[in-house]
Design a protein around this motif. Structure first.
Motif, short mmCIF file in Angstrom:
data_model
loop_
_atom_site.label_atom_id
_atom_site.label_comp_id
_atom_site.label_asym_id
_atom_site.label_seq_id
_atom_site.Cartn_x
_atom_site.Cartn_y
_atom_site.Cartn_z
N TYR A 58 0.86 -1.17 0.00
CA TYR A 58 0.00 0.00 0.00
C TYR A 58 0.91 1.23 0.00
O TYR A 58 1.83 1.34 0.80
CB TYR A 58 -0.91 0.01 1.22
N ARG A 60 1.39 5.65 -1.54
CA ARG A 60 0.84 6.88 -2.12
C ARG A 60 1.84 7.40 -3.14
O ARG A 60 3.05 7.38 -2.90
CB ARG A 60 0.62 7.91 -1.03
N ASP A 121 -2.36 9.93 -5.59
CA ASP A 121 -3.12 8.67 -5.65
C ASP A 121 -2.63 7.72 -4.56
O ASP A 121 -1.44 7.63 -4.28
CB ASP A 121 -2.93 7.99 -7.01
N GLU A 122 -3.57 7.00 -3.98
CA GLU A 122 -3.25 5.99 -2.98
C GLU A 122 -3.82 4.66 -3.43
O GLU A 122 -4.88 4.61 -4.04
CB GLU A 122 -3.83 6.36 -1.61
N GLY A 123 -3.09 3.59 -3.15
CA GLY A 123 -3.57 2.28 -3.52
C GLY A 123 -2.47 1.25 -3.37
O GLY A 123 -1.45 1.48 -2.72
N TYR A 124 -2.69 0.12 -3.99
CA TYR A 124 -1.73 -0.98 -3.92
C TYR A 124 -0.82 -0.95 -5.15
O TYR A 124 -1.30 -1.00 -6.28
CB TYR A 124 -2.44 -2.32 -3.80
N GLU A 136 -3.00 -0.24 -8.41
CA GLU A 136 -4.46 -0.32 -8.31
C GLU A 136 -4.91 0.75 -7.33
O GLU A 136 -4.66 0.67 -6.14
CB GLU A 136 -4.87 -1.71 -7.81
N ARG A 137 -5.56 1.76 -7.88
CA ARG A 137 -6.01 2.90 -7.08
C ARG A 137 -7.02 2.45 -6.04
O ARG A 137 -7.88 1.61 -6.32
CB ARG A 137 -6.62 3.97 -7.99
N GLU A 138 -6.94 3.01 -4.86
CA GLU A 138 -7.87 2.70 -3.79
C GLU A 138 -9.27 3.14 -4.19
O GLU A 138 -9.46 4.20 -4.77
CB GLU A 138 -7.43 3.42 -2.51
N GLN A 141 -10.93 6.90 -4.59
CA GLN A 141 -10.02 7.91 -5.14
C GLN A 141 -10.56 8.34 -6.50
O GLN A 141 -11.09 7.53 -7.25
CB GLN A 141 -8.61 7.31 -5.33
#
Length: 143
Positions: A58, A60, A121-124, A136-138, A141
């Motif tokens: 995870y 950003r 952007d935040e995600g995996y 992969e965007r959370e 978002q």
């Protein structure tokens, strides 16, 4: 007994052309070794990254940057006053991620994600060695 005269084309001191013919093989050898070493190092880096297992973390997106590298060919006047030049350039894309523990790391984008992610952007993120191979965007978002 005949004594020889002075050598042709000047004195018997330093001869620039003789010096260049003697030093050229050394310069050529050094340049050749640098080029071969560069290929070996780039190949080793590629295989190291390719063999590293992928991990999903995870993160950003902190920043994105481009590195444009120019490679120029020969330039010469073809007699008409115009200079012919050949060359190429290659653009490398990098994405910097910040993880939950505050650590930041920059990854080379090898899967063309640069235009698909935005700063913030935040995600995996799927990372493999020094490469980012997926993001992969959370949910929630906005692009």
């Amino acid at each position: 007994m005949v004594t020889p005269g002075p050598p042709p084309f000047g004195g018997g001191g330093f001869d620039f052309f003789d010096f260049m013919f003697r030093i050229f093989p050394f310069i050529f050898g050094i340049v050749f070794i640098i080029i071969v070493a560069s290929f070996i190092m780039n190949g080793a880096r590629y295989f190291k990254n390719a063999r590293t297992p992928r991990s999903s973390v995870y993160a950003r997106v902190i920043s994105k940057r481009m590195d444009i590298r120019h490679h120029s060919g020969s330039h010469h006047d073809n007699g008409s006053g115009f200079v012919n030049s050949s060359g190429s350039s290659r653009t490398y894309y990098y994405i910097t991620l910040e993880f939950d523990n505050g650590e930041r790391k920059e990854y080379l984008d090898v899967k063309h994600l640069y235009g698909l992610v935005a700063e913030g952007d935040e995600g995996y993120a799927a990372v493999q060695g020094d490469w980012i191979v997926g993001f992969e965007r959370e949910v929630g978002q906005t692009p």
